[in-house]
Design a protein around this motif. Structure first.
Motif, PDB file in Angstrom:
ATOM      1  N   GLY A  29      -2.263   2.448  10.370  1.00  0.00           N
ATOM      2  CA  GLY A  29      -1.511   1.508  10.867  1.00  0.00           C
ATOM      3  C   GLY A  29      -0.353   2.150  12.076  1.00  0.00           C
ATOM      4  N   ARG A  30      -0.669   1.365  13.148  1.00  0.00           N
ATOM      5  CA  ARG A  30       0.519   1.959  14.828  1.00  0.00           C
ATOM      6  C   ARG A  30       1.767   0.843  14.438  1.00  0.00           C
ATOM      7  N   PHE A  31       2.616   1.494  14.473  1.00  0.00           N
ATOM      8  CA  PHE A  31       4.356   0.862  14.037  1.00  0.00           C
ATOM      9  C   PHE A  31       5.254   1.443  15.043  1.00  0.00           C
ATOM     10  N   GLN A  32       6.438   0.856  15.473  1.00  0.00           N
ATOM     11  CA  GLN A  32       7.192   1.076  16.249  1.00  0.00           C
ATOM     12  C   GLN A  32       7.838   2.013  15.328  1.00  0.00           C
ATOM     13  N   ASN A  33       8.903   2.666  16.731  1.00  0.00           N
ATOM     14  CA  ASN A  33       9.980   3.791  16.320  1.00  0.00           C
ATOM     15  C   ASN A  33      10.323   3.756  15.560  1.00  0.00           C
ATOM     16  N   ASP A  34      11.465   2.521  15.116  1.00  0.00           N
ATOM     17  CA  ASP A  34      12.098   2.254  14.077  1.00  0.00           C
ATOM     18  C   ASP A  34      11.893   2.181  12.930  1.00  0.00           C
ATOM     19  N   LEU A  35      10.544   2.396  12.163  1.00  0.00           N
ATOM     20  CA  LEU A  35       9.755   1.450  11.256  1.00  0.00           C
ATOM     21  C   LEU A  35       8.736   2.784  10.818  1.00  0.00           C
ATOM     22  N   ARG A  36       8.928   3.831   9.738  1.00  0.00           N
ATOM     23  CA  ARG A  36       9.127   5.112   9.628  1.00  0.00           C
ATOM     24  C   ARG A  36       8.901   5.273   7.933  1.00  0.00           C
ATOM     25  N   PRO A  37       8.519   4.828   7.284  1.00  0.00           N
ATOM     26  CA  PRO A  37       8.369   4.856   5.691  1.00  0.00           C
ATOM     27  C   PRO A  37       8.402   6.357   5.394  1.00  0.00           C
ATOM     28  N   VAL A  38       8.199   6.127   4.141  1.00  0.00           N
ATOM     29  CA  VAL A  38       8.373   7.891   3.423  1.00  0.00           C
ATOM     30  C   VAL A  38       7.257   8.173   2.880  1.00  0.00           C
ATOM     31  N   GLN A  39       6.736   9.251   3.229  1.00  0.00           N
ATOM     32  CA  GLN A  39       5.519   9.546   2.132  1.00  0.00           C
ATOM     33  C   GLN A  39       5.074   9.606   0.836  1.00  0.00           C
ATOM     34  N   GLY A  40       4.782   8.767   0.530  1.00  0.00           N
ATOM     35  CA  GLY A  40       5.157   8.723  -1.113  1.00  0.00           C
ATOM     36  C   GLY A  40       5.056   6.257  -1.829  1.00  0.00           C
ATOM     37  N   SER A  41       6.144   6.494  -0.913  1.00  0.00           N
ATOM     38  CA  SER A  41       6.543   4.740  -0.571  1.00  0.00           C
ATOM     39  C   SER A  41       5.651   3.811  -0.286  1.00  0.00           C
ATOM     40  N   ARG A  42       5.831   3.227  -0.842  1.00  0.00           N
ATOM     41  CA  ARG A  42       5.287   1.805  -0.384  1.00  0.00           C
ATOM     42  C   ARG A  42       5.569   1.017   0.731  1.00  0.00           C
ATOM     43  N   LEU A  43       4.006   0.414   1.077  1.00  0.00           N
ATOM     44  CA  LEU A  43       4.610  -0.880   2.375  1.00  0.00           C
ATOM     45  C   LEU A  43       4.191  -1.543   2.016  1.00  0.00           C
ATOM     46  N   ASN A  44       4.729  -2.503   2.678  1.00  0.00           N
ATOM     47  CA  ASN A  44       4.005  -4.461   3.049  1.00  0.00           C
ATOM     48  C   ASN A  44       3.601  -4.479   4.024  1.00  0.00           C
TER      49      ASN A  44
ATOM     50  N   LEU B 254       0.797  -1.490   0.365  1.00  0.00           N
ATOM     51  CA  LEU B 254       0.021  -0.142   0.006  1.00  0.00           C
ATOM     52  C   LEU B 254       1.049   1.311   0.072  1.00  0.00           C
ATOM     53  N   GLU B 255       0.568   2.477  -0.397  1.00  0.00           N
ATOM     54  CA  GLU B 255       0.525   3.866  -0.576  1.00  0.00           C
ATOM     55  C   GLU B 255       0.996   4.112   0.577  1.00  0.00           C
ATOM     56  N   VAL B 256       2.132   4.902   1.243  1.00  0.00           N
ATOM     57  CA  VAL B 256       1.998   5.397   2.024  1.00  0.00           C
ATOM     58  C   VAL B 256       1.433   7.011   1.755  1.00  0.00           C
ATOM     59  N   THR B 257       0.631   7.658   2.670  1.00  0.00           N
ATOM     60  CA  THR B 257       0.018   8.826   2.504  1.00  0.00           C
ATOM     61  C   THR B 257       0.641   9.784   3.669  1.00  0.00           C
ATOM     62  N   LEU B 258       0.748   9.525   4.159  1.00  0.00           N
ATOM     63  CA  LEU B 258       1.233  10.720   5.828  1.00  0.00           C
ATOM     64  C   LEU B 258       1.499   9.306   6.930  1.00  0.00           C
ATOM     65  N   VAL B 259       2.836  10.412   7.827  1.00  0.00           N
ATOM     66  CA  VAL B 259       3.064   9.568   9.131  1.00  0.00           C
ATOM     67  C   VAL B 259       3.280  10.536   9.808  1.00  0.00           C
ATOM     68  N   GLU B 260       2.830  10.127  10.798  1.00  0.00           N
ATOM     69  CA  GLU B 260       2.687  10.947  11.988  1.00  0.00           C
ATOM     70  C   GLU B 260       3.650  10.626  13.201  1.00  0.00           C
ATOM     71  N   PRO B 261       4.821  11.243  13.375  1.00  0.00           N
ATOM     72  CA  PRO B 261       5.417  10.138  14.446  1.00  0.00           C
ATOM     73  C   PRO B 261       5.241  10.619  15.903  1.00  0.00           C
ATOM     74  N   LEU B 262       5.271   9.518  16.681  1.00  0.00           N
ATOM     75  CA  LEU B 262       4.971  10.427  17.976  1.00  0.00           C
ATOM     76  C   LEU B 262       5.196   9.588  19.528  1.00  0.00           C
ATOM     77  N   GLY B 263       7.059   9.819  18.650  1.00  0.00           N
ATOM     78  CA  GLY B 263       8.239   9.776  19.896  1.00  0.00           C
ATOM     79  C   GLY B 263       8.094   7.919  19.570  1.00  0.00           C
ATOM     80  N   ALA B 264       7.206   7.315  20.732  1.00  0.00           N
ATOM     81  CA  ALA B 264       7.603   5.520  21.033  1.00  0.00           C
ATOM     82  C   ALA B 264       6.909   5.542  19.552  1.00  0.00           C
ATOM     83  N   GLU B 265       6.008   5.301  19.112  1.00  0.00           N
ATOM     84  CA  GLU B 265       5.794   5.187  17.514  1.00  0.00           C
ATOM     85  C   GLU B 265       5.431   5.838  16.563  1.00  0.00           C
TER      86      GLU B 265
END
Length: 376
Positions: free
Chosen positions: A331-346, A306-317
């Motif tokens: 989706g909610r993911f751990q902080n070490d996963l921060r995809p770039v807007q416009g990229s695709r995430l599996n 799926l295409e990443v349309t927005l990333v909201e960094p919240l510190g811990a996640e």
């Protein structure tokens, strides 16, 4: 015997019904939270318990005694309000002692009870101050102490933290929980804040438009919502919900996601096809149950790119928005996963964590399970 019992309690303003026949049993020592959006009737219901609102029909009983016709002072309840309601010209001691003085309690008893409550709330050093010399958190503790010295059958808290800033709200919330663990007592607590409800309650009562939608423990409310409204109201971000098409093939059941992906269901969820005659159902998944394929390679989980349309960094996640057809899947993911807007995430979907609701009634058809209990 229930400490507090509501039986077919109704409230009308003229010909307009506000509370629609509420039934509820609250046990002695239980901490119960009424939660719901503004206008759902939670504060009205509490005010009816307190005797501040007239009951149109039904019965309210406290300690086995029907109190419909009793004034508030005779119901053996104590109430903590949103706005503290302290006397500005009286000291902290006199504010806490006021109710006992009205009841003509002996002076030594008043001093002993106030001293005990002040020590428990860590405000002994404030007893000589006026309310104007206190912070918001201190004023709220004084209001709590005034209720504690009464030793009532039921404590009523009406959105007591709404006037506090975020940090102070967290601190006072923790104090309320610790206080209940130490002192016990039956508590009815009204809030619109789901975090307060989840962290404080033994049981949560979810209200909508003057009706109880679900009563359960915080885990039951969060993981087993019986209605779409409960699923939408709890969680931050809330559950992803959207309509999907039901596909029936030789006794097996699947659903078609908004991007056209066909998602086979787990064996335990095949009953979905039997529970609904509709061609569509409401599909639900919690944001934390979306799993990056870098974290799992489970062969039975459906993987979506799926295409990443927005990333909201919240510190811990990180909260990540993904385009699923025309739908915004969160989706909610751990902080070490921060995809770039416009990229695709599996991402992978664990079929056992999915929820399904009737599109017409909102009632739950299939309950998902917590991800940590099914990730095998």
């Amino acid at each position: 015997m229930s400490e507090l019992s509501l039986r077919q309690v109704k409230k009308n303003y003229g010909s307009v019904p506000i509370i629609h026949g509420v039934d509820l049993e609250i046990n002695s020592g239980e901490f119960v939270v009424f939660v719901g959006p503004s206008g759902c009737g939670k504060s009205t219901l509490m005010r009816m318990i307190a005797g501040l609102e007239e009951i149109s029909d039904g019965e309210v009983s406290i300690g086995g005694k029907i109190v419909n016709d009793l004034p508030p002072r005779d119901r053996d309840i104590a109430m903590v309000f949103q706005d503290y309601a302290l006397y500005p010209n009286k000291s902290v001691f006199e504010n806490m002692a006021f109710g006992l003085r009205i009841r003509k309690s002996p002076l030594e008893d008043i001093r002993r009870r106030v001293a005990q409550a002040a020590e428990t709330l860590q405000i002994t050093h404030l007893l000589d101050r006026l309310p104007k010399a206190l912070s918001g958190g201190q004023r709220q503790r004084v209001a709590m102490g005034r209720a504690m010295v009464r030793k009532p059958k039921v404590f009523l808290f009406d959105e007591p933290l709404s006037n506090l800033d975020a940090l102070l709200r967290n601190q006072v919330r923790a104090e309320i929980k610790k206080l209940h663990q130490r002192e016990g007592g039956t508590v009815v607590y009204v809030t619109h804040d789901q975090v307060e409800a989840m962290t404080l309650a033994d049981r949560i009562v979810v209200l909508q438009a003057g009706r109880i939608i679900q009563v359960g423990t915080p885990d039951e409310i969060y993981h087993q919502p019986k209605h779409r409204f409960v699923a939408e109201f709890t969680g931050s971000p809330p559950m992803n919900l959207f309509e999907v098409k039901v596909v029936r093939k030789e006794g097996d059941c699947a659903v078609v996601l908004p991007d056209g992906t066909e998602l086979p269901l787990a064996a335990a969820q095949d009953a979905l096809c039997l529970k609904t005659s509709s061609d569509t159902v409401v599909f639900g998944i919690r944001p934390e149950n979306l799993v990056s394929t870098s974290e799992t390679s489970h062969p039975q989980w459906k993987t979506l790119s799926l295409e990443v349309t927005l990333v909201e960094p919240l510190g811990a996640e990180n909260v990540v928005h993904l385009a699923l057809g025309d739908y915004d899947l969160i989706g909610r993911f751990q902080n070490d996963l921060r995809p770039v807007q416009g990229s695709r995430l599996n991402v992978a979907l664990n079929p056992k964590t999915l929820h399904f609701f009737d599109p017409a009634t909102g009632q739950a058809l299939i309950h998902g399970q917590p991800a940590n209990s099914t990730a095998q």
